[in-house]
Design an enzyme around this catalytic site. Structure first.
Site, short mmCIF file in Angstrom:
data_model
loop_
_atom_site.label_atom_id
_atom_site.label_comp_id
_atom_site.label_asym_id
_atom_site.label_seq_id
_atom_site.Cartn_x
_atom_site.Cartn_y
_atom_site.Cartn_z
N HIS A 1 -6.35 8.20 -0.72
CA HIS A 1 -6.62 7.35 -1.89
C HIS A 1 -8.07 6.90 -1.90
O HIS A 1 -8.67 6.58 -0.87
CB HIS A 1 -5.63 6.19 -2.00
CG HIS A 1 -5.79 5.07 -1.03
ND1 HIS A 1 -6.66 4.01 -1.24
CD2 HIS A 1 -5.15 4.79 0.13
CE1 HIS A 1 -6.54 3.14 -0.26
NE2 HIS A 1 -5.64 3.59 0.60
N ASP B 1 -4.68 8.20 5.41
CA ASP B 1 -4.91 6.84 4.90
C ASP B 1 -5.24 5.93 6.08
O ASP B 1 -4.36 5.54 6.84
CB ASP B 1 -3.64 6.36 4.18
CG ASP B 1 -3.85 5.04 3.44
OD1 ASP B 1 -4.93 4.44 3.57
OD2 ASP B 1 -2.93 4.61 2.73
N ASP C 1 -10.15 1.53 4.72
CA ASP C 1 -8.98 1.67 3.84
C ASP C 1 -9.42 1.80 2.39
O ASP C 1 -9.52 0.80 1.70
CB ASP C 1 -8.07 0.47 4.02
CG ASP C 1 -6.78 0.57 3.21
OD1 ASP C 1 -6.44 1.67 2.77
OD2 ASP C 1 -6.14 -0.47 3.03
N GLU D 1 -3.88 3.43 -5.56
CA GLU D 1 -2.88 3.38 -4.48
C GLU D 1 -2.55 1.94 -4.12
O GLU D 1 -1.39 1.61 -3.84
CB GLU D 1 -3.40 4.13 -3.25
CG GLU D 1 -2.40 4.29 -2.12
CD GLU D 1 -2.42 3.15 -1.10
OE1 GLU D 1 -1.56 3.16 -0.19
OE2 GLU D 1 -3.28 2.26 -1.20
N GLU D 2 -3.58 1.11 -4.11
CA GLU D 2 -3.38 -0.28 -3.68
C GLU D 2 -2.52 -1.07 -4.68
O GLU D 2 -2.00 -2.12 -4.34
CB GLU D 2 -4.73 -0.98 -3.49
CG GLU D 2 -5.62 -0.36 -2.43
CD GLU D 2 -5.11 -0.55 -1.02
OE1 GLU D 2 -4.00 -1.11 -0.84
OE2 GLU D 2 -5.80 -0.12 -0.07
N HIS E 1 -7.64 -5.07 4.29
CA HIS E 1 -7.58 -5.70 2.97
C HIS E 1 -8.45 -6.96 2.88
O HIS E 1 -8.11 -7.90 2.17
CB HIS E 1 -6.12 -6.03 2.59
CG HIS E 1 -5.34 -4.83 2.18
ND1 HIS E 1 -4.04 -4.90 1.74
CD2 HIS E 1 -5.67 -3.52 2.14
CE1 HIS E 1 -3.60 -3.68 1.44
NE2 HIS E 1 -4.58 -2.84 1.69
#
Length: 499
Positions: free
Chosen positions: A265, A340, A277, A311-312, A439
């Site tokens: 992603h 990922d 990420d 994707e998130e 994140h």
């Protein structure tokens, strides 16, 4: 990438699945040597620059994602591909300011430490009595059934325990029952499910949706059951429909009826640039795309590179892509490899559990175990330990396995906590997340473990080369393509926790 001590590893792997004889394979370049760490890091640095100059994020719907999409397209074109950009609509969400959570006149809880806001939370400023909803999780799980809210006092704040169903189901049941807000606290089911609940409620909601820690949620339920508990929740969010993109490109060589899909992603979360990420996965498959054509006639099956958007927000790009494939197009996909998060600073060498030896319950399609074995054999040949990664469908391979397409992949870990045994095997610090910046705004270019990234990229390149040669153990397809099969098909049919 560093040279291997076992020089015949590629040839033996290829021969074992009918891709080539050892002599043929020995004459071919080694993709795991062609794919170099410095090139992966160069792409990550470029993605960091894009984020830095575009609000610090590459989230879908933001300028940083739009520029990231253009970057991938230009790099693919430079490498000789004709990429297709597939647009799709999605619900854009942004938290305008951190949520507030407290007991009026009492304790003020700390955002990010005691609680978080779930994506697609509504905006609101609520002070109300809190009511625990089936804290024992009878039946499916706390708040998973409309019956859990039978007799729920309208206007109250619902205290709901994580588990049993998606966050969206809990939020929908609470909103339908007249709750003014919902706090979905963690369930303590594992070390990584003790802290604030960070995830997505999937679609926009009218009521505030926050996620307290396991300990705080348990304490609040106890307080609510022993007397009247008043809580204050304030959220400030924004959502609207916007457009995101998938970028798709494939090799000119290889069979068009037996395609190997490599995916990662492209988007980050809104809070940071997402260079691990998933800039790490993006940069890795982009580098593989730049080098794989050097395999020449070793590419018997087309290799399709997919850079997924949104994707998130809940695997939206990959879901859209798979949903808009015809039955015939799905049948032509041999397998999906997903990458990922490959450079977690406190990471491990994680291999997706394709044979379901860990019992995740996703019932992987036949052939997924064979993909896992290709990775395990590769790292075994290098005398490098691996760890099984739960095959739970939480990344972009999920829509593929839901449609019966075998899948596998690698990761270095996210919010999970490294164990003492893992620290002994891989180094790093036990009791700390694999990626402490998961994140967060600190997921930058420096948030990286170059050794792990290098080794996982080696494995990704190795698997790409093996399956470009043959997918025999995955789908029984061994017949070689005609030597003239070079037609290019320009094809555009049509990582937050959900629970």
């Amino acid at each position: 990438m560093r040279k291997l001590a076992i020089g015949t590893l590629i040839g033996l792997a290829a021969a074992s699945i009918g891709a080539a004889t050892p002599a043929d394979a020995a004459a071919q370049p080694r993709l795991d040597r062609l794919v170099k760490l410095k090139d992966i890091r160069r792409h990550q640095k470029d993605l960091q620059t894009i984020a830095t100059y575009n609000g610090g994020t590459r989230a879908a719907g933001e300028p940083g994602f739009e520029v990231s999409t253009k970057y991938v397209v230009k790099q693919l074109e430079k490498a000789g591909y004709r990429p297709t950009v597939q647009d799709f609509p999605f619900d854009y969400y942004k938290q305008k300011s951190p949520a507030v959570f407290d007991r009026p006149g009492g304790t003020k809880y700390v955002y990010g430490t005691d609680y978080a806001t779930l994506d697609f939370s509504g905006s609101g400023d609520v002070t109300a009595t809190a009511t625990a909803v089936d804290p024992a999780g009878a039946g499916v799980g706390s708040g998973c059934e409309a019956a859990d809210f039978a007799g729920f006092p309208k206007g109250n704040i619902a205290l709901v325990k994580r588990g049993g169903c998606n966050f969206s189901v809990k939020a929908g049941n609470a909103q339908n029952a007249g709750a003014a807000a919902i706090a979905i606290y963690n369930d303590g089911a594992s070390p990584d499910r003790m802290g604030p609940v960070e995830g997505t409620a999937s679609t926009p909601w009218q009521i505030p949706v926050i996620g307290p820690t396991y300990q705080l949620g348990t304490d609040l339920v106890q307080a609510a059951s022993s007397g009247t508990l008043t809580l204050h929740i304030k959220t400030d969010t924004f959502s609207e429909q916007r457009t995101a993109h998938n970028v798709i490109a494939e090799t000119k060589r290889g069979r068009a009826d037996n395609v190997v899909v490599l995916g990662a992603h492209l988007d980050s979360v809104t809070t940071g640039p997402g260079i691990n990420d998933n800039g790490s996965g993006t940069a890795t498959i982009l580098t593989i795309a730049e080098q794989i054509n050097k395999l020449g006639k070793g590419i018997k099956n087309k290799v399709r590179f997919a850079f997924w958007g949104a994707e998130e927000e809940g695997l939206l790009g990959s879901e859209y892509y798979v949903a808009h494939l015809t039955a015939a197009e799905k049948a032509r996909i041999a397998l999906n490899l997903n990458f990922d998060m490959l450079g977690s600073p406190n990471g491990v060498r994680g291999v997706y559990d394709g044979d379901d030896s860990q019992g995740a319950g996703t019932n992987p399609p036949a052939g997924s175990g064979a993909i896992e074995k290709v990775f395990l054999d590769y790292y075994g040949g290098r005398k490098l330990a691996t760890s099984p990664s739960e095959f739970n469908g939480r990344s972009d391979y999920g829509p593929f396995i839901e449609n019966g397409i075998p899948a596998g992949g690698l990761d270095s870990g996210a919010e999970g906590i490294k164990t003492e045994a893992e620290a002994k095997t891989y180094g790093g610090q036990a009791g700390v997340a694999y990626d402490p910046c998961y994140h967060q705004a600190c997921d930058t270019y420096t948030n990286n473990n170059s050794t792990i990234l290098d080794q996982l990229a080696d494995g990704a390149a190795h698997a790409a080369q093996v399956f470009a040669g043959s997918t025999l153990p995955v789908n029984g397809n061994r017949v070689a393509a005609p030597k003239t099969a070079r037609a290019h098909v320009q094809h555009a049919p049509a990582g937050r926790a959900l629970s």
